[in-house]
Scaffold this motif. Structure first.
Motif, short mmCIF file in Angstrom:
data_model
loop_
_atom_site.label_atom_id
_atom_site.label_comp_id
_atom_site.label_asym_id
_atom_site.label_seq_id
_atom_site.Cartn_x
_atom_site.Cartn_y
_atom_site.Cartn_z
N MET A 1 0.77 -1.16 0.02
CA MET A 1 0.01 0.01 0.17
C MET A 1 0.63 1.22 -0.73
SD MET A 1 -2.72 -0.89 2.61
CE MET A 1 -4.04 -2.09 2.21
N ARG A 2 0.22 2.54 -0.38
CA ARG A 2 0.77 3.68 -1.20
C ARG A 2 0.24 4.76 -0.20
NH1 ARG A 2 2.43 7.60 -1.39
NH2 ARG A 2 4.20 8.60 -2.32
N LEU A 3 0.68 5.14 0.66
CA LEU A 3 -0.20 6.21 1.58
C LEU A 3 -1.12 7.07 0.61
CD1 LEU A 3 0.72 4.53 3.91
CD2 LEU A 3 0.78 6.32 5.24
N SER A 4 -1.76 7.31 1.10
CA SER A 4 -3.10 8.60 0.05
C SER A 4 -1.94 10.56 0.55
CB SER A 4 -4.33 8.30 -0.74
OG SER A 4 -4.65 8.29 0.56
N SER A 5 -2.80 10.90 -0.58
CA SER A 5 -2.30 12.49 -0.13
C SER A 5 -0.73 12.80 0.26
CB SER A 5 -3.49 12.98 0.82
OG SER A 5 -5.07 12.45 0.24
N ILE A 6 -0.23 11.54 0.68
CA ILE A 6 1.26 12.82 0.83
C ILE A 6 2.23 11.65 0.27
CG2 ILE A 6 0.06 12.41 3.36
CD1 ILE A 6 2.28 9.67 4.19
N VAL B 1 -3.48 7.37 9.59
CA VAL B 1 -2.27 7.21 9.90
C VAL B 1 -1.48 8.38 8.69
CG1 VAL B 1 0.15 6.23 9.30
CG2 VAL B 1 -2.61 5.44 10.77
N ASN B 2 -1.95 8.92 7.68
CA ASN B 2 -1.65 10.11 6.91
C ASN B 2 -1.68 10.56 7.55
OD1 ASN B 2 -3.12 7.33 5.65
ND2 ASN B 2 -3.02 8.48 3.13
N ARG B 3 -2.45 11.47 7.57
CA ARG B 3 -2.67 12.76 8.58
C ARG B 3 -1.26 12.94 9.48
NH1 ARG B 3 -8.92 14.43 9.08
NH2 ARG B 3 -10.21 13.74 6.81
N ALA C 1 6.49 13.80 6.88
CA ALA C 1 5.44 13.30 5.27
C ALA C 1 5.65 14.63 4.34
CB ALA C 1 4.38 12.95 5.01
N TRP C 2 5.51 15.10 3.66
CA TRP C 2 4.65 16.07 3.00
C TRP C 2 2.83 16.03 2.21
CZ3 TRP C 2 9.98 15.55 2.87
CH2 TRP C 2 10.66 16.99 2.20
N ALA C 3 2.33 17.43 2.32
CA ALA C 3 1.20 16.86 1.35
C ALA C 3 1.50 17.02 0.35
CB ALA C 3 0.37 18.04 1.97
N ASN C 4 0.80 15.81 -0.44
CA ASN C 4 1.28 15.76 -1.79
C ASN C 4 0.30 16.28 -3.29
OD1 ASN C 4 2.16 14.38 -4.22
ND2 ASN C 4 2.34 12.22 -3.69
N LYS C 5 1.67 17.39 -3.69
CA LYS C 5 0.62 18.28 -4.30
C LYS C 5 1.58 18.50 -4.94
CE LYS C 5 0.57 22.07 -0.29
NZ LYS C 5 1.15 22.96 0.27
N TYR D 1 -2.52 14.33 -6.50
CA TYR D 1 -2.33 13.00 -6.33
C TYR D 1 -3.88 13.88 -4.66
CZ TYR D 1 -0.39 11.89 -9.74
OH TYR D 1 0.83 11.39 -11.36
N LEU D 2 -3.77 14.92 -4.35
CA LEU D 2 -3.91 15.03 -2.89
C LEU D 2 -5.35 15.19 -2.62
CD1 LEU D 2 -2.70 16.71 -0.47
CD2 LEU D 2 -3.46 19.40 -1.57
N ARG D 3 -6.16 13.70 -1.99
CA ARG D 3 -7.11 13.47 -1.98
C ARG D 3 -8.19 14.12 -1.10
NH1 ARG D 3 -9.43 8.87 -5.57
NH2 ARG D 3 -8.28 7.67 -6.00
N ASP D 4 -7.44 14.17 -0.23
CA ASP D 4 -7.27 14.39 1.38
C ASP D 4 -6.93 16.25 1.51
OD1 ASP D 4 -7.75 15.61 4.21
OD2 ASP D 4 -6.69 13.80 5.20
N ARG D 5 -7.35 17.01 1.19
CA ARG D 5 -7.05 18.92 1.04
C ARG D 5 -7.01 18.93 2.87
NH1 ARG D 5 -6.24 20.21 -3.95
NH2 ARG D 5 -7.33 19.15 -5.25
N SER D 6 -6.86 18.37 3.43
CA SER D 6 -6.70 18.92 5.02
C SER D 6 -5.41 18.54 5.58
CB SER D 6 -7.45 18.37 6.03
OG SER D 6 -7.07 16.36 6.22
N VAL D 7 -4.52 17.86 4.66
CA VAL D 7 -3.22 17.21 4.70
C VAL D 7 -2.17 18.91 4.24
CG1 VAL D 7 -3.91 14.98 4.78
CG2 VAL D 7 -3.14 16.62 2.97
N ALA D 8 -2.91 19.24 3.93
CA ALA D 8 -1.99 20.79 3.10
C ALA D 8 -2.17 21.62 4.28
CB ALA D 8 -2.45 21.68 1.92
#
Length: 230
Positions: free
Chosen positions: A99-104, A164-166, A174-178, A184-191
């Motif tokens: 698994m690759r963690l999404s959004s990060i 876990v991603n957040r 980790a970065w928010a994946n911008k 690839y930024l499904r969860d905008r809150s990580v930004a």
């Protein structure tokens, strides 16, 4: 009038049968090309037929894993942590899923044993250690959206109901994946979590001039400019 080519007719019927089976697979939300391919093999369909090619195209282009009912969900134990955004889950069905963690996007680990010049980023080891401390050997839930080009399932992991991603971004590992303008930024809150981590100078933000992984891959791995951020 020409005689009927019965062989050709049987061939057409076979293609129709294959395509009907394909339609059923897609309707059921089959998201794994290898799974679909194995089904065709078990049922005696020849490799290289029209149905196989269509399956490959659909599994590549469609948002696999996200059916009409939404993302797929699974539970299991994390048995391996590859880096700060990649784990292997042993599902309750005893299937290992990478698994690759999404959004990060976590700092890149060194890949020089496989490809020359792919050196790792500062904080890559610490990012991996932090993720390991959270989830390795633990039971987690995963909401998966699709496979990436490396056939890893892109998922959000949850430990005791918390993302876990957040947590990885909040802790500064980790970065928010911008990358690609936030594609690839499904969860905008990580930004927002990243901005908070930057203000607090935690994790990788305690270093000098951290370089986002997608820029590192371009500048260092492709361009050979691998300036340290520590």
């Amino acid at each position: 009038m020409r005689g009927v080519n019965h062989a050709s007719g049987r061939g057409s019927e076979r293609h129709n049968e294959e395509l009907m089976t394909l339609a059923e697979l897609v309707t059921q939300g089959s998201s794994n090309f290898r799974e679909a391919s194995a089904w065709f093999s078990r049922n005696g369909f020849r490799k290289g037929t029209c149905a196989w090619m269509v399956v490959g195209l659909l599994m590549t282009l469609a948002p696999a894993g996200a059916t009409a009912a939404g993302p797929t969900e699974t539970k299991g134990k994390v048995v391996y942590v590859d880096d700060g955004d990649t784990v292997v889950l042993l599902s309750s069905e005893r299937v290992q899923i990478k698994m690759r963690l999404s959004s990060i996007d976590a700092p890149e680990s060194s890949h020089t044993t496989k490809e020359e010049g792919r050196v790792g980023q500062p904080f890559a080891d610490k990012s991996k250690q932090y993720l390991s401390s959270m989830v390795k050997g633990r039971d987690v839930a995963a909401k998966c959206f699709e496979p990436d080009r490396y056939e890893r399932q892109v998922c959000e992991l949850f430990l005791n109901g918390e993302s876990v991603n957040r947590a990885m971004v909040r802790a500064g590992f980790a970065w928010a994946n911008k990358a690609n303008h936030g594609r690839y930024l499904r969860d905008r809150s990580v930004a927002e979590l990243q901005e908070d981590a930057e203000r607090r100078k935690v994790g990788l933000w305690a270093g000098r001039n951290p370089v986002a992984p997608w820029l590192w891959r371009k500048q260092c791995w492709q361009g050979g400019v691998c300036a340290s951020a520590e």
